[in-house]
Design a protein around this motif. Structure first.
Motif, PDB file in Angstrom:
ATOM      1  N   ASP A  40     -14.300  23.981  -4.617  1.00  0.00           N
ATOM      2  CA  ASP A  40     -14.324  23.774  -6.067  1.00  0.00           C
ATOM      3  C   ASP A  40     -14.918  22.407  -6.408  1.00  0.00           C
ATOM      4  OD1 ASP A  40     -13.252  24.642  -8.850  1.00  0.00           O
ATOM      5  OD2 ASP A  40     -12.407  22.631  -8.563  1.00  0.00           O
ATOM      6  N   LEU A  41     -14.547  21.383  -5.648  1.00  0.00           N
ATOM      7  CA  LEU A  41     -15.085  20.040  -5.876  1.00  0.00           C
ATOM      8  C   LEU A  41     -16.586  20.011  -5.599  1.00  0.00           C
ATOM      9  CD1 LEU A  41     -14.640  17.045  -6.482  1.00  0.00           C
ATOM     10  CD2 LEU A  41     -14.020  16.726  -4.072  1.00  0.00           C
ATOM     11  N   LEU A  42     -17.021  20.713  -4.560  1.00  0.00           N
ATOM     12  CA  LEU A  42     -18.447  20.773  -4.247  1.00  0.00           C
ATOM     13  C   LEU A  42     -19.226  21.425  -5.379  1.00  0.00           C
ATOM     14  CD1 LEU A  42     -20.890  20.540  -2.357  1.00  0.00           C
ATOM     15  CD2 LEU A  42     -20.138  22.670  -1.259  1.00  0.00           C
ATOM     16  N   GLY A  43     -18.690  22.515  -5.926  1.00  0.00           N
ATOM     17  CA  GLY A  43     -19.388  23.188  -7.019  1.00  0.00           C
ATOM     18  C   GLY A  43     -19.473  22.335  -8.269  1.00  0.00           C
ATOM     19  N   ARG A  44     -18.405  21.595  -8.581  1.00  0.00           N
ATOM     20  CA  ARG A  44     -18.393  20.778  -9.798  1.00  0.00           C
ATOM     21  C   ARG A  44     -19.260  19.527  -9.680  1.00  0.00           C
ATOM     22  NH1 ARG A  44     -13.638  18.607 -10.727  1.00  0.00           N
ATOM     23  NH2 ARG A  44     -12.434  19.441  -8.986  1.00  0.00           N
ATOM     24  N   THR A  45     -19.514  19.077  -8.455  1.00  0.00           N
ATOM     25  CA  THR A  45     -20.257  17.820  -8.269  1.00  0.00           C
ATOM     26  C   THR A  45     -21.635  18.029  -7.648  1.00  0.00           C
ATOM     27  OG1 THR A  45     -19.187  17.501  -6.111  1.00  0.00           O
ATOM     28  CG2 THR A  45     -18.131  16.509  -8.033  1.00  0.00           C
ATOM     29  N   THR A  46     -22.127  19.257  -7.637  1.00  0.00           N
ATOM     30  CA  THR A  46     -23.418  19.530  -6.998  1.00  0.00           C
ATOM     31  C   THR A  46     -24.537  18.694  -7.619  1.00  0.00           C
ATOM     32  OG1 THR A  46     -22.779  21.776  -6.389  1.00  0.00           O
ATOM     33  CG2 THR A  46     -25.136  21.309  -6.526  1.00  0.00           C
TER      34      THR A  46
ATOM     35  N   ILE B  30     -24.081  14.931  -6.823  1.00  0.00           N
ATOM     36  CA  ILE B  30     -24.463  14.578  -5.454  1.00  0.00           C
ATOM     37  C   ILE B  30     -25.980  14.530  -5.322  1.00  0.00           C
ATOM     38  CG2 ILE B  30     -24.364  15.328  -3.049  1.00  0.00           C
ATOM     39  CD1 ILE B  30     -21.621  16.529  -3.658  1.00  0.00           C
ATOM     40  N   GLU B  31     -26.674  15.488  -5.952  1.00  0.00           N
ATOM     41  CA  GLU B  31     -28.138  15.500  -5.889  1.00  0.00           C
ATOM     42  C   GLU B  31     -28.726  14.248  -6.530  1.00  0.00           C
ATOM     43  OE1 GLU B  31     -29.080  19.140  -7.811  1.00  0.00           O
ATOM     44  OE2 GLU B  31     -28.794  20.377  -6.017  1.00  0.00           O
ATOM     45  N   LYS B  32     -28.131  13.777  -7.631  1.00  0.00           N
ATOM     46  CA  LYS B  32     -28.642  12.592  -8.308  1.00  0.00           C
ATOM     47  C   LYS B  32     -28.369  11.309  -7.519  1.00  0.00           C
ATOM     48  CE  LYS B  32     -28.417  14.299 -13.070  1.00  0.00           C
ATOM     49  NZ  LYS B  32     -29.887  14.148 -13.293  1.00  0.00           N
ATOM     50  N   LEU B  33     -27.273  11.307  -6.759  1.00  0.00           N
ATOM     51  CA  LEU B  33     -26.853  10.078  -6.099  1.00  0.00           C
ATOM     52  C   LEU B  33     -27.324   9.979  -4.653  1.00  0.00           C
ATOM     53  CD1 LEU B  33     -23.179   9.741  -7.411  1.00  0.00           C
ATOM     54  CD2 LEU B  33     -25.304   8.940  -8.434  1.00  0.00           C
TER      55      LEU B  33
ATOM     56  N   ILE C  12     -23.908  15.373   6.142  1.00  0.00           N
ATOM     57  CA  ILE C  12     -23.328  15.958   4.931  1.00  0.00           C
ATOM     58  C   ILE C  12     -23.755  15.200   3.674  1.00  0.00           C
ATOM     59  CG2 ILE C  12     -21.319  16.841   6.153  1.00  0.00           C
ATOM     60  CD1 ILE C  12     -19.730  14.473   5.106  1.00  0.00           C
ATOM     61  N   SER C  13     -24.845  14.431   3.761  1.00  0.00           N
ATOM     62  CA  SER C  13     -25.275  13.670   2.588  1.00  0.00           C
ATOM     63  C   SER C  13     -26.023  14.543   1.598  1.00  0.00           C
ATOM     64  CB  SER C  13     -26.151  12.490   3.019  1.00  0.00           C
ATOM     65  OG  SER C  13     -27.297  12.967   3.705  1.00  0.00           O
ATOM     66  N   THR C  14     -26.627  15.631   2.048  1.00  0.00           N
ATOM     67  CA  THR C  14     -27.339  16.525   1.150  1.00  0.00           C
ATOM     68  C   THR C  14     -26.453  17.713   0.788  1.00  0.00           C
ATOM     69  OG1 THR C  14     -28.311  17.801   2.970  1.00  0.00           O
ATOM     70  CG2 THR C  14     -29.525  15.855   2.208  1.00  0.00           C
ATOM     71  N   VAL C  15     -26.760  18.318  -0.356  1.00  0.00           N
ATOM     72  CA  VAL C  15     -25.940  19.418  -0.849  1.00  0.00           C
ATOM     73  C   VAL C  15     -25.999  20.609   0.099  1.00  0.00           C
ATOM     74  CG1 VAL C  15     -25.675  21.089  -2.729  1.00  0.00           C
ATOM     75  CG2 VAL C  15     -26.128  18.681  -3.248  1.00  0.00           C
ATOM     76  N   GLU C  16     -27.180  20.928   0.597  1.00  0.00           N
ATOM     77  CA  GLU C  16     -27.330  22.096   1.461  1.00  0.00           C
ATOM     78  C   GLU C  16     -26.548  21.929   2.764  1.00  0.00           C
ATOM     79  OE1 GLU C  16     -28.132  25.813   2.208  1.00  0.00           O
ATOM     80  OE2 GLU C  16     -28.724  24.792   0.369  1.00  0.00           O
TER      81      GLU C  16
ATOM     82  N   ALA D 218     -21.291   4.114  -7.650  1.00  0.00           N
ATOM     83  CA  ALA D 218     -20.926   3.634  -6.318  1.00  0.00           C
ATOM     84  C   ALA D 218     -19.737   4.410  -5.762  1.00  0.00           C
ATOM     85  CB  ALA D 218     -20.597   2.136  -6.388  1.00  0.00           C
ATOM     86  N   CYS D 219     -18.787   4.702  -6.613  1.00  0.00           N
ATOM     87  CA  CYS D 219     -17.614   5.450  -6.154  1.00  0.00           C
ATOM     88  C   CYS D 219     -17.977   6.880  -5.773  1.00  0.00           C
ATOM     89  CB  CYS D 219     -16.542   5.443  -7.243  1.00  0.00           C
ATOM     90  SG  CYS D 219     -15.056   6.373  -6.815  1.00  0.00           S
ATOM     91  N   LEU D 220     -18.829   7.518  -6.596  1.00  0.00           N
ATOM     92  CA  LEU D 220     -19.132   8.935  -6.361  1.00  0.00           C
ATOM     93  C   LEU D 220     -20.028   9.163  -5.153  1.00  0.00           C
ATOM     94  CD1 LEU D 220     -19.588  10.378  -9.966  1.00  0.00           C
ATOM     95  CD2 LEU D 220     -17.537  10.163  -8.562  1.00  0.00           C
ATOM     96  N   THR D 221     -20.603   8.118  -4.591  1.00  0.00           N
ATOM     97  CA  THR D 221     -21.333   8.314  -3.334  1.00  0.00           C
ATOM     98  C   THR D 221     -20.379   8.702  -2.200  1.00  0.00           C
ATOM     99  OG1 THR D 221     -21.170   5.933  -2.880  1.00  0.00           O
ATOM    100  CG2 THR D 221     -23.184   6.720  -3.953  1.00  0.00           C
ATOM    101  N   ASN D 222     -19.081   8.529  -2.428  1.00  0.00           N
ATOM    102  CA  ASN D 222     -18.073   8.924  -1.432  1.00  0.00           C
ATOM    103  C   ASN D 222     -17.620  10.376  -1.595  1.00  0.00           C
ATOM    104  OD1 ASN D 222     -17.235   6.277   0.050  1.00  0.00           O
ATOM    105  ND2 ASN D 222     -17.261   5.712  -2.117  1.00  0.00           N
ATOM    106  N   ILE D 223     -18.142  11.079  -2.604  1.00  0.00           N
ATOM    107  CA  ILE D 223     -17.707  12.455  -2.847  1.00  0.00           C
ATOM    108  C   ILE D 223     -17.979  13.375  -1.653  1.00  0.00           C
ATOM    109  CG2 ILE D 223     -18.271  14.514  -4.204  1.00  0.00           C
ATOM    110  CD1 ILE D 223     -16.308  12.853  -5.616  1.00  0.00           C
ATOM    111  N   PRO D 224     -19.167  13.335  -1.018  1.00  0.00           N
ATOM    112  CA  PRO D 224     -19.364  14.209   0.147  1.00  0.00           C
ATOM    113  C   PRO D 224     -18.326  13.991   1.239  1.00  0.00           C
ATOM    114  CG  PRO D 224     -21.466  13.355  -0.599  1.00  0.00           C
ATOM    115  CD  PRO D 224     -20.414  12.628  -1.377  1.00  0.00           C
TER     116      PRO D 224
END
Length: 797
Positions: free
Chosen positions: A760-766, A769-772, A260-264, A730-736
Motif C-alpha cells: 500500500d505504501l509503495l502504491g501511494r508513493t510511486t 519515489i520516481e521524482k526523488l 531498490i532505488s527504482t520503482v520497478e 530528504a526524508c522521503l528518500t528513505n521511503i524505499p
C-alpha cells in the motif's frame, strides 16, 4: 372445574364407600347401592378419572402462576441468546464477504476468530443445549436444542483457520477454553434426551440426531486439538524456509547497488516477499491440510442433517409451531436465527475443502493424495519431542522418577498413535471433495485441448511482467508439493490490484509542493539552513533534530504570516499534513532509538493540536507585549490558519519574536523546575516542541539580521515553504528502505499484514519515489535515516 369437584365429592362420599362395602361382603342385605346400570369396575374407573381430572386442574392452576413469574426473565434470556447468535453469524458473514472482496478463496478468518470474547459469545449462544432446569415439552423446543448443536458444529469449523494466527500461549489458552465448553455441552445434552424416548419414532429420531451431533462436536474438537499440536512444527518449518529465502534475497540486493532505488526494482523486491507471505501464511497452510477438509465435510454434513430433519418435522405443520417452554416466542427467534447461522456459516468451510485445487500436484494427477495411510513426520513431531524430553521432578526417588517417566512415555505414545489415526481418518474423509472434482478437472482439460486445437491459442506466461521464476519464493510445508500456475498468477495479480488501489490515493497536494519548491537540481539547502548550531538552547542537554518536528515548527510560523493569500496557506497546510504521514512512518521504521521515539510521540501529539484546535501547544501565549506595538490585537492564544489572521499589516519580525519568546519562557520554566537535571530521552512533550521552535525562530531572525535584510512577508513565506519542502524531500528518500523494512516482519502471524502495508505504501508513493530518484545522495543508508547526518553531509564541499 366446579362440576368436576362436585363429582369427585360425590364419588368420595357415596360411591366408593358403597363399593368398599360391596367388595367386603357382597351378601350383606343392608347394603343398598344404586349403580344405575353400571358395574362396579366401571364406576371405580370413573371415580379415579374424576379425581385425576381435579388434581390436574389444581396443579395446572398452581403451575401456571409459578410459570408466569418464572418465564418472564426467560424470554429476555432467549432474546439475549438470539443476539449472541446474531453476532456470531455477522462475524462469519463478514469473513466470507471479505474473502470474496480480496479474492482469497481459501477464506481466511479475520473477524470470527477464537479468543476470550468469541468464546464468551459462543457460550451465551449455547445456553439452550445446557439448560436442564427449564421444561421443554414441545417439539419446537427440542428442535431448538438440535439447532444449537448444529450451529456449534458450524462455528467450530469456521474457527479452525484462526488457530494459525495465535502464538503458542494464546493457542493453548483458547483451545483449552473451547474444549471445556464443548465437553460441558456434551455432558449436559447427553442427559435430557432419554427422558423423551418413547414408543413413537419421532422421539427415537430426536435422540439419534442428537447423538450424531454430539459425535460430530467431539470429532471437531479432536481435529482442532490435533491441528493445534501440529501448528508449532509447521510454523517452524515455514520460518526456516523463509529465513533461507530472505537471506538469499538480501545477498542479491547487496550485490547490486541501489537495487531498490527504482520503482520497478522495488516492486519486484516486494513481490518476492508477498509470495512468501501469502504461501507461508499459517492460515493458508491450515486450510490446505486434510484436517481442514474433514472439518468442512463434517460441517456440511451437519447442515444437511439439520435441513433434512427440519423438512421432515415441518411438513406436517402448515404454520410455524409454537413453543411450550418458558422461553415462549423467543424460542422461535432462537430457532430462526441459528438456522440461518447453520446455512450461512457452512459456506466457507465447504468451499475450503476445495483448496486442494490450488496445488499443482493435484492438477497433474499426482496420486499422493490417495496415499491416505502415509502420515508425515511433522504431524507427530511435537509429540515425539515431548516424549523424548526429560522432566525435572521434585522427588529424588529413582523408582518414583522412573515410574513417572515411563507413564509419560506410555501416554505420549498413545497420543502419537491416536494423532496418526486422526490424520488418516481426516485424509480418508478429505478424499470426498477430490473424487467430486476429478470429473470437472477432466472436462476442463478436454475443453481447453479442443479450444487450443480449434483456435490455435497458446497459454500465456503467468509472469508477464518479468522473466524471473517466482516459484522459488513459495513456502510450503511439504517439499514434494508445488503451487499451480493459476494460483501463482492469482497471488501476483492480487499484489497488482493492491498497488492500483493504493495509487488512487496519491497525495496531490504534497506532489504540488515538491514540484513548486524542489527542482531537478535542487541542493536541498533548507535541510541545513532551518537550524543554526550557533544558537544554544536554554536546555543543558544536547539538541537532537528529527524529520517531523522542524516541519511542524516552520509550518506554524508560515501559516501565521499575514497578508498571504489564504489559498496558499491552505495548500501549504494540506501539503504538510500529507507529508507528515510519511515522515512519521520513516521515523517509526528507521529511527527506533529511545530519544527519537520520544520526539516522535511529541510531534504526533503536537500536530494533532495544530490540526484540530489550531493552537501551538496547549499553553496560551499572552500578546500584551505585541499589543503595545500593534493596534487592537485581542488577548488570545496563537491561532493558526484562516481564523487566526488579521487584516491590518504587521511586521513579521514581531511574530517570529513572539514564537521565540513563548518557547524560551517554557524552556526557562522547565529548567527552574528540574534544576538543570534532565535526560534528553525523557523530555516532556512541551519542552521538545518549545526547544525546536526556539532554535528555528532564532535562526530565521539571525539570517535576516546578519544580512541586514528587511523581512518581506511573501518572501518569508516562500523561504519557509522551501525549507519545509527540502526537509520532506530528504526524508522521503528513505521511503524505499522503509518499504523494504516493512517486508521484514519477524512474527509469522503478522507477516502478511506487514507486507500488505508495504505494498500500500509503495502504491501511494510511486510518483514520489520516481521524482526523488535523482535526489538520493551518496550516503550510507543508516546515516540517510537521520536528518542530522544529512546536515553534516550537505555541509561538506
Amino acid at each position: 372445574m366446579g362440576s368436576c369437584h362436585h363429582a369427585s365429592d360425590y364419588c368420595l362420599q357415596n360411591i366408593w364407600p358403597a363399593l368398599n362395602a360391596l367388595y367386603r361382603n357382597s351378601s350383606l342385605p343392608d347394603t343398598h347401592v344404586n349403580l344405575t346400570n353400571l358395574d362396579a369396575n366401571s364406576l371405580d374407573n370413573f371415580c379415579r378419572d374424576v379425581n385425576t381430572c381435579e388434581s390436574n386442574l389444581l396443579d395446572s392452576e398452581f403451575n401456571s402462576e409459578i410459570e408466569g413469574e418464572y418465564s418472564s426473565p426467560m424470554v429476555l434470556i432467549g432474546i439475549y441468546i438470539s443476539i449472541a447468535s446474531l453476532f456470531c453469524i455477522l462475524a462469519m458473514a463478514l469473513d466470507l464477504l471479505n474473502s470474496f472482496r480480496i479474492r482469497k478463496f481459501w477464506f481466511p478468518t479475520k473477524y470470527f476468530s477464537l479468543n476470550a470474547a468469541s468464546i464468551t459469545v459462543i457460550a451465551v449462544a449455547m445456553k439452550l443445549p445446557v439448560d436442564l432446569t427449564s421444561p421443554m415439552p414441545g417439539w419446537i423446543d427440542q428442535f431448538g436444542k438440535l439447532g444449537s448443536l448444529a450451529f456449534m458444529c458450524t462455528m467450530m469449523s469456521n474457527l479452525m483457520p484462526s488457530l494459525a494466527s495465535m502464538d503458542n500461549k494464546s493457542l493453548l489458552a483458547n483451545i483449552t477454553a473451547l474444549s471445556i465448553l464443548v465437553i460441558t455441552i456434551r455432558t449436559q445434552v447427553i442427559g435430557p434426551y432419554p427422558d423423551y424416548v418413547g414408543v413413537d419414532i419421532p422421539s427415537m429420531l430426536l435422540v439419534l440426531v442428537a447423538c450424531i451431533y454430539l459425535v460430530m462436536l467431539l470429532f471437531l474438537l479432536i481435529i482442532l486439538i490435533s491441528s493445534s499440536i501440529t501448528l508449532p512444527t509447521t510454523k517452524k518449518i515455514l520460518e526456516i524456509k523463509y529465513q533461507a529465502i530472505s537471506k538469499n534475497i538480501l545477498i542479491h540486493q547487496h550485490q547490486q547497488e541501489n537495487l531498490i532505488s527504482t520503482v520497478e526494482n522495488l516492486r519486484q523486491f516486494v513481490k518476492r516477499y508477498w509470495i512468501m507471505a501469502e504461501t507461508g501464511n499459517p492460515q493458508f497452510v491450515m486450510v490446505s491440510n486434510p484436517l481442514s477438509s474433514a472439518s468442512g465435510i463434517i460441517c456440511g454434513s451437519s447442515m444437511l442433517i439439520y435441513m433434512f430433519f427440519m423438512f421432515l418435522s415441518l411438513k406436517d405443520y402448515p404454520h410455524f409451531p409454537r413453543s411450550r417452554s418458558v422461553y415462549k416466542w423467543s424460542m422461535n427467534a432462537m430457532v430462526v436465527t441459528q438456522s440461518i447461522g447453520v446455512v450461512a456459516g457452512s459456506i466457507a468451510p465447504l468451499l475450503r475443502c476445495f483448496t486442494v485445487l490450488s496445488f499443482k500436484s493435484f492438477a497433474k494427477q499426482n496420486r499422493n493424495y490417495f496415499f491416505v495411510f502415509k502420515v508425515e513426520k511433522y504431524w507427530t513431531q511435537k509429540l515425539s519431542e515431548w516424549k523424548e524430553s526429560r522432566i525435572s521432578f521434585l522427588s529424588s526417588g529413582r523408582r518414583y522418577r522412573a515410574l513417572l517417566h515411563n507413564s509419560k512415555k506410555f501416554i505420549l505414545s498413545f497420543c502419537i498413535g491416536f494423532q496418526k489415526v486422526v490424520v488418516v481418518s481426516c485424509k480418508i474423509i478429505g478424499l470426498l471433495p477430490i473424487v467430486v472434482v476429478i470429473p470437472f478437472v477432466y472436462f476442463s482439460r478436454c475443453f481447453n485441448s479442443v479450444k487450443r486445437m480449434l483456435f490455435n491459442t497458446s497459454t500465456a506466461s503467468s509472469n508477464v511482467e518479468t522473466n524471473e521464476d517466482l516459484s522459488k519464493y513459495v513456502l510450503l510445508v511439504e517439499d514434494n508439493t508445488q503451487l499451480a500456475k493459476r494460483t501463482m498468477k492469482r497471488i501476483s495479480e492480487s499484489m497488482n490490484q493492491l498497488i492500483q488501489k493504493a495509487e488512487r490515493k496519491q497525495h496531490n497536494n504534497l506532489l504540488k509542493l515538491l514540484e513548486e519548491y524542489v527542482g531537478e537540481s535542487a541542493a536541498l539547502n533548507g535541510v541545513v539552513t532551518f537550524d543554526n548550531d550557533q544558537f544554544q538552547s536554554p536546555l543543558p542537554v544536547e539538541h537532537v533534530n528529527s524529520w517531523s518536528l522542524p516541519i511542524i515548527s516552520l509550518t506554524c510560523i508560515a501559516v501565521f504570516i499575514l497578508d498571504i493569500r489564504q489559498a496558499r496557506v491552505d495548500n501549504l497546510f494540506k501539503s504538510v499534513g500529507e507529508g507528515l504521514l510519511y515522515t512519521h512512518l520513516v521515523e517509526e521504521t528507521l529511527n527506533r532509538e529511545s530519544v527519537y521515539v520520544n520526539i516522535r510521540r511529541a510531534t504526533v501529539t503536537l500536530w494533532h493540536e495544530v490540526e484540530e484546535t489550531c493552537k501551538w501547544l496547549e499553553t496560551p501565549l499572552e500578546r500584551s507585549d505585541y499589543e503595545e506595538k500593534n493596534s487592537k490585537i485581542p488577548k488570545d492564544v496563537i491561532r493558526l490558519g484562516s481564523a487566526c489572521k488579521e487584516k491590518n499589516s504587521r511586521d513579521p519580525r514581531d511574530i517570529i519574536n513572539l514564537f521565540a519568546q513563548s518557547a524560551e519562557k517554557i524552556l526557562n520554566e522547565f529548567n527552574k523546575s528540574t534544576n538543570g537535571e534532565m535526560e534528553k530521552e525523557n523530555l516532556p512533550r512541551k519542552v521538545i516542541a518549545a526547544n525546536s521552535m526556539y532554535r528555528i525562530a532564532k535562526t530565521i531572525l539571525h539570517t535576516y539580521e546578519s544580512n541586514d535584510l528587511d523581512i518581506v512577508e511573501d518572501e518569508l513565506f516562500t523561504r519557509l515553504s522551501g525549507m519545509i519542502a527540502d526537509i520532506i524531500v530528504a526524508c522521503l528518500t528513505n521511503i524505499p528502505r522503509a518499504i523494504a523494512m516493512r517486508c521484514h516482519e519477524s512474527a509469522i502471524e503478522k507477516r502478511g499484514a506487514s507486507v500488505a502495508a508495504a505494498i500500500d505504501l509503495l502504491g501511494r508513493t510511486t510518483k514520489i519515489i520516481e521524482k526523488l530518484e535523482r535526489h538520493v545522495p551518496n550516503m550510507d543508508q543508516d546515516k540517510m535515516a537521520h536528518i542530522d547526518e544529512w546536515r553534516i553531509h550537505l555541509r561538506q564541499p
